[in-house]
Scaffold this motif. Structure first.
Motif, PDB file in Angstrom:
ATOM      1  N   VAL A  63       0.705  -1.287   0.202  1.00 48.92           N
ATOM      2  CA  VAL A  63       0.150  -0.050   0.023  1.00 48.92           C
ATOM      3  C   VAL A  63       0.972   1.314  -0.076  1.00 48.92           C
ATOM      4  CG1 VAL A  63      -1.798   1.280   1.123  1.00 48.92           C
ATOM      5  CG2 VAL A  63      -1.705  -1.350   1.373  1.00 48.92           C
ATOM      6  N   ALA A  64       0.812   2.247  -0.961  1.00 46.26           N
ATOM      7  CA  ALA A  64       1.537   3.278  -1.127  1.00 46.26           C
ATOM      8  C   ALA A  64       1.229   4.211   0.266  1.00 46.26           C
ATOM      9  CB  ALA A  64       1.208   4.227  -2.263  1.00 46.26           C
ATOM     10  N   ASP A  65       2.069   4.974   0.624  1.00 47.20           N
ATOM     11  CA  ASP A  65       2.125   5.762   1.797  1.00 47.20           C
ATOM     12  C   ASP A  65       0.723   6.680   1.892  1.00 47.20           C
ATOM     13  OD1 ASP A  65       4.290   4.852   2.999  1.00 47.20           O
ATOM     14  OD2 ASP A  65       5.602   6.406   2.556  1.00 47.20           O
ATOM     15  N   GLN A  66       0.443   7.354   0.678  1.00 47.88           N
ATOM     16  CA  GLN A  66      -0.512   8.215   0.622  1.00 47.88           C
ATOM     17  C   GLN A  66      -1.990   7.602   0.677  1.00 47.88           C
ATOM     18  OE1 GLN A  66       1.711   8.024  -1.856  1.00 47.88           O
ATOM     19  NE2 GLN A  66       0.583   7.569  -3.812  1.00 47.88           N
ATOM     20  N   ASP A  67      -1.884   6.219   0.490  1.00 49.83           N
ATOM     21  CA  ASP A  67      -3.252   5.414   0.484  1.00 49.83           C
ATOM     22  C   ASP A  67      -3.344   4.686   1.671  1.00 49.83           C
ATOM     23  OD1 ASP A  67      -3.785   6.204  -2.193  1.00 49.83           O
ATOM     24  OD2 ASP A  67      -2.665   4.619  -2.768  1.00 49.83           O
ATOM     25  N   SER A  92     -11.329  13.563   5.224  1.00 50.69           N
ATOM     26  CA  SER A  92     -10.043  14.226   4.689  1.00 50.69           C
ATOM     27  C   SER A  92      -9.066  13.144   5.251  1.00 50.69           C
ATOM     28  CB  SER A  92      -9.908  15.683   5.755  1.00 50.69           C
ATOM     29  OG  SER A  92      -9.587  15.044   6.963  1.00 50.69           O
ATOM     30  N   VAL A  93      -7.682  13.427   4.472  1.00 49.35           N
ATOM     31  CA  VAL A  93      -6.650  12.770   4.706  1.00 49.35           C
ATOM     32  C   VAL A  93      -5.459  13.630   4.569  1.00 49.35           C
ATOM     33  CG1 VAL A  93      -4.750  10.737   4.220  1.00 49.35           C
ATOM     34  CG2 VAL A  93      -7.356  10.480   3.879  1.00 49.35           C
ATOM     35  N   VAL A  94      -4.558  13.960   5.687  1.00 50.75           N
ATOM     36  CA  VAL A  94      -3.381  14.962   5.580  1.00 50.75           C
ATOM     37  C   VAL A  94      -2.246  14.176   5.908  1.00 50.75           C
ATOM     38  CG1 VAL A  94      -5.003  16.644   5.631  1.00 50.75           C
ATOM     39  CG2 VAL A  94      -4.006  15.818   7.771  1.00 50.75           C
ATOM     40  N   MET A 111      -2.790  11.609   8.902  1.00 51.42           N
ATOM     41  CA  MET A 111      -4.134  11.752   9.787  1.00 51.42           C
ATOM     42  C   MET A 111      -5.344  11.781   8.970  1.00 51.42           C
ATOM     43  SD  MET A 111      -5.131  14.602  12.873  1.00 51.42           S
ATOM     44  CE  MET A 111      -7.125  14.691  12.955  1.00 51.42           C
ATOM     45  N   LEU A 112      -6.177  10.641   9.092  1.00 45.10           N
ATOM     46  CA  LEU A 112      -7.528  10.687   8.399  1.00 45.10           C
ATOM     47  C   LEU A 112      -8.578  10.950   9.074  1.00 45.10           C
ATOM     48  CD1 LEU A 112      -8.577   7.788   6.046  1.00 45.10           C
ATOM     49  CD2 LEU A 112      -9.956   8.488   7.995  1.00 45.10           C
ATOM     50  N   THR A 113      -9.742  11.378   8.799  1.00 46.88           N
ATOM     51  CA  THR A 113     -10.777  11.767   9.465  1.00 46.88           C
ATOM     52  C   THR A 113     -12.090  11.415   8.657  1.00 46.88           C
ATOM     53  OG1 THR A 113      -9.983  13.766  10.712  1.00 46.88           O
ATOM     54  CG2 THR A 113     -12.485  13.573  10.624  1.00 46.88           C
ATOM     55  N   GLY A 114     -12.862  10.668   9.296  1.00 52.07           N
ATOM     56  CA  GLY A 114     -14.209   9.958   8.629  1.00 52.07           C
ATOM     57  C   GLY A 114     -14.996   9.573   9.576  1.00 52.07           C
ATOM     58  N   THR A 115     -16.117   9.251   9.013  1.00 52.65           N
ATOM     59  CA  THR A 115     -17.426   8.593   9.716  1.00 52.65           C
ATOM     60  C   THR A 115     -17.606   6.899   9.517  1.00 52.65           C
ATOM     61  OG1 THR A 115     -18.969   9.274   8.299  1.00 52.65           O
ATOM     62  CG2 THR A 115     -18.380  10.841   9.956  1.00 52.65           C
ATOM     63  N   HIS A 132     -11.191   9.619  14.095  1.00 49.18           N
ATOM     64  CA  HIS A 132      -9.561  10.155  13.441  1.00 49.18           C
ATOM     65  C   HIS A 132      -8.656   9.160  13.679  1.00 49.18           C
ATOM     66  CE1 HIS A 132     -11.867  14.031  13.980  1.00 49.18           C
ATOM     67  NE2 HIS A 132     -12.581  13.684  15.028  1.00 49.18           N
ATOM     68  N   LEU A 133      -7.947   8.901  12.473  1.00 52.45           N
ATOM     69  CA  LEU A 133      -7.111   7.904  12.571  1.00 52.45           C
ATOM     70  C   LEU A 133      -5.834   8.609  12.330  1.00 52.45           C
ATOM     71  CD1 LEU A 133      -7.436   4.671  10.648  1.00 52.45           C
ATOM     72  CD2 LEU A 133      -5.613   5.879  10.240  1.00 52.45           C
ATOM     73  N   GLY A 134      -4.752   8.288  13.295  1.00 51.23           N
ATOM     74  CA  GLY A 134      -3.339   8.768  13.117  1.00 51.23           C
ATOM     75  C   GLY A 134      -2.315   7.407  12.537  1.00 51.23           C
TER      76      GLY A 134
END
Length: 193
Positions: A63-67, A92-94, A111-115, A132-134
């Motif tokens: 899995v690529a870093d950005q994914d 969001s993914v930053v 850091m990803l935010t989702g529901t 919120h996922l780090g």
């Protein structure tokens, strides 16, 4: 380990002291209440239905870093039986800049935010939870460190979590979660085998 007034910025040992981070106020260490898998540290807010999970998972080299954050978010959605259409969404993914991290050993951090619409304890009732996922990627240790902040937004009246609704005395914030991510520190790489 419930937070007291002066200990707000005190670092808390994780995984026997191999890692540490600042854990938000009013946190209860769930391992004091029930058995937790060896690859996890789990904390619950003492007065809300919020929770934090620090988890060591296998590095996903394909899995690529950005994914990678989205990959783990979707894996959690599968575990939560929230994969059907409309049951989960990434908002969001930053990338987390190296300058904002204490964990210098990671190759990248996200850091990803989702529901997700999830059931607790396999109940029929579904709750809407902001996740919120780090994610800290450590390919040299074949490990991804996954930190999840579960923040319920809408609780079904039929959920066992409904009792916590209305007791929200000073809930955790995204800033509390970001502080945990920024202060995560590795003290003993032997943790990774």
């Amino acid at each position: 380990m419930q937070g007291a007034g002066g200990s707000a910025d005190q670092s808390h040992p994780l995984f026997g002291g191999a890692l540490s981070a600042v854990i938000p106020h009013s946190a209860t260490d769930i391992s004091e209440l029930r058995e937790i898998p060896d690859n996890q540290e789990v904390f619950a807010h003492a007065h809300t239905d919020q929770s934090l999970i620090v988890e060591l998972v296998e590095y996903q080299g394909q899995v690529a870093d950005q994914d990678s954050a989205r990959y783990h978010f979707e894996d959690i959605a599968g575990s939560n039986k929230a994969l059907e259409q409309g049951a989960f969404e990434v908002t969001s993914v930053v990338a987390l800049p190296k300058s904002d991290q204490s964990l210098s050993e990671c190759s990248s951090a996200w850091m990803l935010t989702g529901t997700q619409c999830v059931s607790k304890f396999n109940e029929e009732a579904r709750n809407t939870v902001t996740l919120h996922l780090g994610l800290f990627r450590l390919p040299q240790f074949s490990t991804d460190i996954l930190i999840t902040f579960n923040d319920p937004q809408s609780i079904s009246p039929d959920s066992s979590s409904a009792a916590a609704v209305g007791t929200h005395r000073v809930p955790w914030t995204v800033q509390d979660f970001q502080r945990l991510l920024q202060t995560l520190t590795l003290h003993n790489p032997g943790l990774f085998g």
